[in-house]
Design an enzyme around this catalytic site. Structure first.
Site, PDB file in Angstrom:
ATOM      1  N   GLU A  46       0.832  -1.205   0.000  1.00  0.00           N
ATOM      2  CA  GLU A  46       0.000   0.000   0.000  1.00  0.00           C
ATOM      3  C   GLU A  46       0.863   1.250   0.000  1.00  0.00           C
ATOM      4  O   GLU A  46       1.982   1.253   0.548  1.00  0.00           O
ATOM      5  CB  GLU A  46      -0.931   0.060   1.214  1.00  0.00           C
ATOM      6  CG  GLU A  46      -2.180  -0.786   1.107  1.00  0.00           C
ATOM      7  CD  GLU A  46      -2.065  -2.092   1.860  1.00  0.00           C
ATOM      8  OE1 GLU A  46      -3.027  -2.882   1.839  1.00  0.00           O
ATOM      9  OE2 GLU A  46      -1.008  -2.338   2.461  1.00  0.00           O
ATOM     10  N   THR A  47       0.312   2.296  -0.598  1.00  0.00           N
ATOM     11  CA  THR A  47       0.899   3.638  -0.556  1.00  0.00           C
ATOM     12  C   THR A  47      -0.208   4.606  -0.184  1.00  0.00           C
ATOM     13  O   THR A  47      -1.329   4.498  -0.690  1.00  0.00           O
ATOM     14  CB  THR A  47       1.494   4.024  -1.928  1.00  0.00           C
ATOM     15  OG1 THR A  47       2.500   3.074  -2.291  1.00  0.00           O
ATOM     16  CG2 THR A  47       2.105   5.414  -1.879  1.00  0.00           C
TER      17      THR A  47
END
Length: 288
Positions: A46-47
């Site tokens: 995830e970012t």
């Protein structure tokens, strides 16, 4: 544009033990397609992207995997809370903040552990939406605790929850990822989280989370906040929470060479909070 960028290790007592997270601090001019492209290029599980908040929130984030946007996810929310406080993107009032994300406005607590920030985020309330009545995928059918049943819980992501017969069996389990992916995709779930009680000096629960249908490059997630929050909601409803006064620590990631620790608290209203230590690993700039 040059943007401030962090890479954090979330739920980690020291770097390398938790779940990596990309954090873009200056994303106000990026649209969804640009954020998705950058998240795919970074190729982390995830970012998060910081944007100007709406009224009632102290900061706002959007959460992307390499392939899709999530309304809520645990380790991105905990990491974002740390980044917001550490980099003064928001000023806690009496240790409290409000995070805006796709799941709405979520309360945040910023505590101190010595000189280190220790963030907790209240998960969206998990609800059970289905029970599995047929045969389980290969491997899970022998792993499940006697009398237990797989249940599907939704707190943004949708996790099948399954209690294992023992922590030893869970830690030794070798998943059939093809079978799991087929089941997860067929039931429109994010993944399956398997847990077992494990009385240890450092933790009370062992957890593993498999999501080969949602993230083919990360078939087993190292440390998963949303799954742990859903497990807490499930155990709270059953009256089986470990620990003291609704607080306990879950161990996740050892099977992947990590040693993540998720601090879980269930408050008097039955709401699950997830928190843990966050380690800064990379600080730099992105030209994107």
């Amino acid at each position: 544009m040059i943007r401030r960028y962090l890479q954090l290790d979330v739920f980690a007592a020291r770097p390398g033990q938790g779940n990596p997270l990309g954090v873009v601090l200056d994303a106000q001019d990026l649209d969804a397609a640009a954020m998705q492209a950058l998240a795919a290029w970074l190729n982390l599980s995830e970012t998060v992207f910081f944007l100007p908040p709406d009224a009632g929130a102290d900061y706002r984030i959007r959460i992307f995997t390499p392939g899709s946007e999530l309304p809520f996810a645990g380790h991105p929310s905990v990491g974002a809370a740390w980044a917001a406080a550490q980099h003064r993107l928001a000023q806690p009032s009496a240790g409290r903040l409000v995070q805006q994300c796709g799941a709405g406005h979520l309360p945040v607590r910023i505590e101190m552990q010595g000189a280190q920030l220790l963030p907790f985020v209240r998960s969206p309330r998990a609800r059970e939406i289905a029970r599995h009545g047929g045969p389980l995928p290969h491997g899970l059918d022998t792993l499940i605790a006697p009398g237990a049943q797989a249940t599907l819980w939704d707190n943004g992501p949708r996790w099948w929850l399954l209690e294992a017969a023992s922590a030893a069996a869970l830690r030794a389990f070798r998943p059939d990822f093809a079978a799991l992916a087929a089941w997860i995709n067929a039931t429109a779930a994010t993944g399956v989280a398997v847990y077992a009680f494990e009385a240890a000096a450092t933790h009370a629960l062992a957890v593993r989370a498999f999501c080969p249908g949602d993230a083919v490059n990360v078939p087993e997630d190292p440390v998963t906040g949303s799954a742990n929050a859903a497990i807490a909601a499930c155990l709270h409803r059953q009256g089986r929470l470990p620990g003291t006064d609704g607080a306990y620590v879950a161990s996740q990631g050892r099977e992947l060479g990590r040693d993540g620790r998720v601090s879980v608290r269930v408050d008097g209203d039955g709401e699950a909070w997830i928190g843990g230590q966050v380690q800064p690993v990379i600080e730099g700039r992105l030209d994107w």
